[in-house]
Write a protein that holds these residues in place. Structure first.
Motif, PDB file in Angstrom:
ATOM      1  N   GLU A 235      19.288  12.852  17.431  1.00 28.54           N
ATOM      2  CA  GLU A 235      19.225  13.790  16.310  1.00 28.54           C
ATOM      3  C   GLU A 235      20.596  14.044  15.696  1.00 28.54           C
ATOM      4  OE1 GLU A 235      17.165  17.353  17.371  1.00 28.54           O
ATOM      5  OE2 GLU A 235      15.428  16.276  18.193  1.00 28.54           O
TER       6      GLU A 235
ATOM      7  N   ALA B 154      21.518  13.415  11.761  1.00 23.77           N
ATOM      8  CA  ALA B 154      21.270  14.378  10.685  1.00 23.77           C
ATOM      9  C   ALA B 154      22.459  15.319  10.530  1.00 23.77           C
ATOM     10  CB  ALA B 154      19.996  15.160  10.967  1.00 23.77           C
TER      11      ALA B 154
ATOM     12  N   LYS C 243      25.177  13.429   8.628  1.00 28.54           N
ATOM     13  CA  LYS C 243      24.924  13.245   7.206  1.00 28.54           C
ATOM     14  C   LYS C 243      25.141  14.531   6.409  1.00 28.54           C
ATOM     15  CE  LYS C 243      21.911   9.216   7.650  1.00 28.54           C
ATOM     16  NZ  LYS C 243      20.567   8.641   7.423  1.00 28.54           N
TER      17      LYS C 243
END
Length: 361
Positions: A126, A129, A132
């Protein structure tokens, strides 16, 4: 093709001296700097002695005081462990303290053992994310006042203090093997850090194709740089391969422990999990390791490097930190500097006049 080296302080036993680990890193850094390596990369890791680097900015600032030309990069920072404001300021300060030599490399993170302690136990997958959201926020903070209302972070109008020495900011590198992250990184104007891990040479072509597709899909962006890293050991005689392979196998078993939480860690020292517990036993075959990784005599290394060059790799990075004895790490750098790098430098000199002649027609 240019060359880089990935280095960390390492301890695999309480009997190993932290002072000696520090001196070993310094010696190798100076050797790489004097030998003409383009970049020295170091990672961020926490709570494990086999990679001692709780803040790579601190390590790189220290090394900058003992080197002259080599660029100093984070490969890599772990995105979920940072906040945008803190990361922007610390990276910019490191850029000043290193004289504008910082390369900013970031990743989602890898070791689940660390995520359990540093990120509340979230699955390491995870982390992409977080990356980003984090990278664009850091870049905007470097540019000036910026207010952020994101999924993971929220803050009122703020800016990076200081601003980076390099303008508009240090080169940004994103570590990935995933096609989606290749596309995202190229789309934001970042360079690519990647690795075939211990896979056969065919994986180099797979990663090269991911890079080329991402570049083709973003014609609005200049072509970024493309780095690949492999564990590396260069030795004088073909029969010397066994030591490098043995250490790579043993290190892989520590890696499996930290990635999958299938072993114990005592006072920062992970145990090497039993061979029977590893996920992909085929990657531990001695003959495959010898061929797939960057192990060999200088002539063998040149042959292997030409495969990377053919796939558009701009920078090959020697991964030296896998519990390889210090003497072999130093010998690897010396042989690479003396017998491998001149081969590629000579080709570059030979190709430059031909390229100029073509351009002048």
């Amino acid at each position: 093709m240019k060359f880089a080296v990935s280095l960390s302080m390492e301890r695999f036993s309480p009997d190993d001296s932290m002072t000696q680990a520090k001196q070993n890193l310094l010696h190798l850094a100076r050797l790489a700097d004097q030998g003409g390596f383009e970049t020295l990369w170091t990672a961020e890791h926490h709570t494990i002695e086999c990679t001692i680097s709780p803040n790579p900015f601190m390590t790189l600032t220290w090394l900058s005081q003992h080197t002259e030309r080599i660029r100093l990069g984070t490969a890599t920072l772990v995105a979920p462990y940072w906040s945008p404001i803190r990361l922007a300021g610390e990276a910019a300060m490191c850029d000043h303290l290193t004289g504008g030599r910082l390369d900013f490399g970031i990743a989602r993170g890898a070791y689940q053992y660390e995520f359990d302690r540093m990120a509340g136990g979230m699955p390491q997958q995870e982390g992409v994310a977080y990356m980003k959201e984090l990278v664009p926020a850091v870049r905007k903070l470097w540019a000036g006042d910026y207010e952020h209302d994101g999924h993971y972070w929220k803050f009122p109008l703020a800016t990076s203090v200081p601003k980076p020495l390099q303008q508009p900011h240090p080169p940004i590198w994103v570590a990935t093997r995933d096609p989606g992250s290749f596309d995202w990184a190229v789309g934001i104007g970042a360079n690519i850090l990647s690795t075939p891990l211990s896979a056969p040479a065919s994986e180099i072509a797979v990663l090269g194709e991911k890079f080329r597709k991402a570049v083709a899909d973003h014609p609005e962006r200049p072509r970024p740089r493309f780095m690949m890293q492999r564990r590396t050991c260069v030795y004088d005689r073909p029969q010397d391969w066994e030591t490098a392979v043995r250490h790579s196998v043993d290190y892989g078993r520590y890696f499996e422990n930290l990635m999958q939480n299938i072993g114990t860690v005592h006072n920062g020292f992970p145990e090497a999990v039993p061979y029977e517990a590893v996920v992909n036993r085929g990657s531990y075959d001695p003959a495959a390791i010898r061929e797939n990784l960057m192990f060999g005599t200088p002539d063998e290394i040149i042959r292997k490097l030409e495969v990377y060059e053919a796939q558009g790799v701009d920078q090959f990075c020697l991964g030296l930190s896998f519990n390889l004895p210090f003497e072999l790490q130093a010998r690897t750098l010396r042989l690479f500097i003396d017998e491998v790098m001149p081969h590629f430098a000579g080709r570059e000199r030979a190709e430059r006049p031909a390229a100029l002649a073509v351009a002048g027609r």
